[in-house]
Write a protein that holds these residues in place. Structure first.
Motif, PDB file in Angstrom:
ATOM      1  N   LYS A 230      53.738   0.810  44.608  1.00 25.11           N
ATOM      2  CA  LYS A 230      54.597   2.133  45.209  1.00 25.11           C
ATOM      3  C   LYS A 230      55.309   2.321  45.715  1.00 25.11           C
ATOM      4  O   LYS A 230      55.737   3.342  46.240  1.00 25.11           O
ATOM      5  N   LEU A 231      56.224   0.767  46.468  1.00 24.57           N
ATOM      6  CA  LEU A 231      57.069   1.086  47.286  1.00 24.57           C
ATOM      7  C   LEU A 231      58.988   0.092  46.614  1.00 24.57           C
ATOM      8  O   LEU A 231      58.534  -0.170  47.173  1.00 24.57           O
ATOM      9  N   PRO A 232      58.848   0.181  45.372  1.00 26.02           N
ATOM     10  CA  PRO A 232      60.001  -0.302  44.713  1.00 26.02           C
ATOM     11  C   PRO A 232      61.680  -0.598  45.350  1.00 26.02           C
ATOM     12  O   PRO A 232      61.870   1.007  45.971  1.00 26.02           O
TER      13      PRO A 232
ATOM     14  N   PRO B  95      65.167   3.722  45.712  1.00 26.03           N
ATOM     15  CA  PRO B  95      65.355   5.106  45.340  1.00 26.03           C
ATOM     16  C   PRO B  95      64.212   5.950  46.632  1.00 26.03           C
ATOM     17  O   PRO B  95      64.260   6.910  47.136  1.00 26.03           O
ATOM     18  N   ASN B  96      64.153   5.170  47.312  1.00 24.70           N
ATOM     19  CA  ASN B  96      63.186   5.665  48.307  1.00 24.70           C
ATOM     20  C   ASN B  96      63.683   6.192  49.667  1.00 24.70           C
ATOM     21  O   ASN B  96      63.759   7.684  50.353  1.00 24.70           O
ATOM     22  N   THR B  97      64.868   5.336  49.842  1.00 31.74           N
ATOM     23  CA  THR B  97      66.040   5.985  50.666  1.00 31.74           C
ATOM     24  C   THR B  97      67.400   6.232  50.484  1.00 31.74           C
ATOM     25  O   THR B  97      68.483   7.081  50.632  1.00 31.74           O
ATOM     26  N   ASN B  98      67.671   6.435  48.673  1.00 34.80           N
ATOM     27  CA  ASN B  98      68.590   7.251  47.951  1.00 34.80           C
ATOM     28  C   ASN B  98      69.853   5.869  48.869  1.00 34.80           C
ATOM     29  O   ASN B  98      71.424   6.411  48.747  1.00 34.80           O
ATOM     30  N   GLU B  99      69.573   4.356  48.746  1.00 31.04           N
ATOM     31  CA  GLU B  99      70.327   3.400  49.078  1.00 31.04           C
ATOM     32  C   GLU B  99      70.801   2.982  48.141  1.00 31.04           C
ATOM     33  O   GLU B  99      70.428   2.618  46.933  1.00 31.04           O
ATOM     34  N   ILE B 100      72.457   3.013  47.769  1.00 31.81           N
ATOM     35  CA  ILE B 100      72.921   2.281  46.891  1.00 31.81           C
ATOM     36  C   ILE B 100      73.871   1.389  47.522  1.00 31.81           C
ATOM     37  O   ILE B 100      75.193   1.106  47.908  1.00 31.81           O
ATOM     38  N   ARG B 101      74.060   0.204  46.833  1.00 37.03           N
ATOM     39  CA  ARG B 101      75.067  -0.794  46.885  1.00 37.03           C
ATOM     40  C   ARG B 101      75.481  -1.939  45.835  1.00 37.03           C
ATOM     41  O   ARG B 101      74.452  -2.454  45.261  1.00 37.03           O
ATOM     42  N   LEU B 102      76.840  -1.462  46.359  1.00 38.33           N
ATOM     43  CA  LEU B 102      77.410  -2.585  44.706  1.00 38.33           C
ATOM     44  C   LEU B 102      78.379  -3.298  45.628  1.00 38.33           C
ATOM     45  O   LEU B 102      79.333  -2.778  45.870  1.00 38.33           O
ATOM     46  N   ASN B 103      77.964  -4.627  43.893  1.00 38.44           N
ATOM     47  CA  ASN B 103      79.371  -4.990  43.682  1.00 38.44           C
ATOM     48  C   ASN B 103      80.418  -4.913  43.091  1.00 38.44           C
ATOM     49  O   ASN B 103      80.575  -5.203  41.684  1.00 38.44           O
ATOM     50  N   ILE B 104      81.455  -4.025  43.310  1.00 44.87           N
ATOM     51  CA  ILE B 104      82.041  -3.300  42.391  1.00 44.87           C
ATOM     52  C   ILE B 104      82.587  -3.710  41.219  1.00 44.87           C
ATOM     53  O   ILE B 104      83.259  -3.221  40.442  1.00 44.87           O
ATOM     54  N   PRO B 105      83.688  -4.925  42.654  1.00 45.41           N
ATOM     55  CA  PRO B 105      84.733  -5.839  41.199  1.00 45.41           C
ATOM     56  C   PRO B 105      83.701  -6.764  39.850  1.00 45.41           C
ATOM     57  O   PRO B 105      83.980  -6.535  39.531  1.00 45.41           O
ATOM     58  N   ARG B 106      82.623  -7.474  40.860  1.00 51.80           N
ATOM     59  CA  ARG B 106      81.789  -8.423  40.103  1.00 51.80           C
ATOM     60  C   ARG B 106      81.232  -7.313  38.641  1.00 51.80           C
ATOM     61  O   ARG B 106      80.991  -8.010  37.160  1.00 51.80           O
TER      62      ARG B 106
END
Length: 75
Positions: A13-15, A41-52
């Motif tokens: 319940k905490l994915p 989705p719980n903290t709306n944190e998004i980390r992306l490796n945009i170049p890859r």
């Protein structure tokens, strides 16, 4: 065919989801080829490796609908 999609981990319940490149026939939590980011989705944190991500898209990887909506905010 390669897909950019979410891979679930975290506790019950905490994915938390990893944004990964996988074969489209693999299981949701199966082995991935490469990890490209993180979505919580719980903290709306998004980390992306945009170049890859951009490189994988140029190679022909297809993003899922959820990934498309996440990427529209950053690309």
């Amino acid at each position: 065919m390669l897909k950019i999609r979410l891979k679930r981990y975290g506790r019950k319940k905490l994915p938390i989801y990893r944004i990964v490149v996988m074969n489209n026939l693999s299981k949701r939590d199966g082995r991935s080829l490469e990890e490209l980011g993180l979505y919580n989705p719980n903290t709306n944190e998004i980390r992306l490796n945009i170049p890859r991500i951009q490189e994988r898209l140029k190679q022909g990887a297809q993003p899922t609908d959820t990934i498309k909506s996440i990427l529209q905010k950053y690309l």
